[in-house]
Design a protein around this motif. Structure first.
Motif: not given
Length: 188
Positions: A41-51, A166-175
């Motif tokens: 899940l951390a790797a996915k968060l990093a990948q999604d954050g990079a994107s 906002r996209a970052g906030l959604k990203l972290i809440k989904d994670a």
């Protein structure tokens, strides 16, 4: 966050829920044990954050549980050159309670978005700015889905300034939702 004039460090907020959190982390087996699912899940968060940031490399991402002694990264993604090695080199899964921004998130009980940590006098003096060059932070609280106790955080950090928005906030809440689902499964 209280400031210690003697050491020059921000101190963690008073943590009235520590005994319940520690007991629950021990009960779940998450007090100080890495978890492959949280690493994924951390790797996915990093990948999604990079994107999201439009970059080619993945920044740091963690699933962090706050214990009575330290912060423990049960899930950890770091740049390949900093992967923890058996000889002790690399990024550790343990961090002091006063380092980083996750203790602030636990104390606040809500997300913290810092596009540029150095733009905030309260956060620019944090030890991780000098230790590993952190310049941006995005994190939110992780609750135990059964008890509601705040167990820790999910976060993504980078050595460059990032406009998370906002996209970052959604990203972290989904994670966080995915992490809490994993905790639910572990607690069955």
């Amino acid at each position: 966050m209280p400031f210690d004039d003697e050491t020059g460090l921000d101190l963690p907020r008073e943590d009235a829920n520590a005994p319940q959190r520690v007991a629950r982390l021990r009960e779940l087996g998450l007090y100080d044990t890495p978890d492959d699912g949280f690493d994924e899940l951390a790797a996915k968060l990093a990948q999604d954050g990079a994107s999201l940031a439009g970059i080619d490399y993945a920044p740091y991402a963690m699933v962090n549980f706050r214990t009575d002694r330290h912060q423990f990264f049960a899930g950890l993604h770091v740049p390949a050159e900093l992967v923890p090695a058996s000889d002790g080199d690399g990024v550790s899964r343990v961090m002091d309670l006063q380092h980083g921004y996750c203790p602030e998130v636990v104390g606040r009980g809500k997300a913290l978005v810092l596009d540029d940590v150095c733009a905030h006098p309260r956060f620019e003096s944090n030890e991780v700015v000098d230790l590993i060059g952190i310049r941006s932070y995005l994190g939110d609280v992780v609750h135990d889905p059964r008890t509601g106790i705040v167990l820790g955080t999910a976060c993504i950090v980078d050595t460059d300034r990032r406009a998370w928005g906002r996209a970052g906030l959604k990203l972290i809440k989904d994670a966080v939702a995915q992490i809490e689902a994993r905790i639910w499964e572990i607690g069955r």
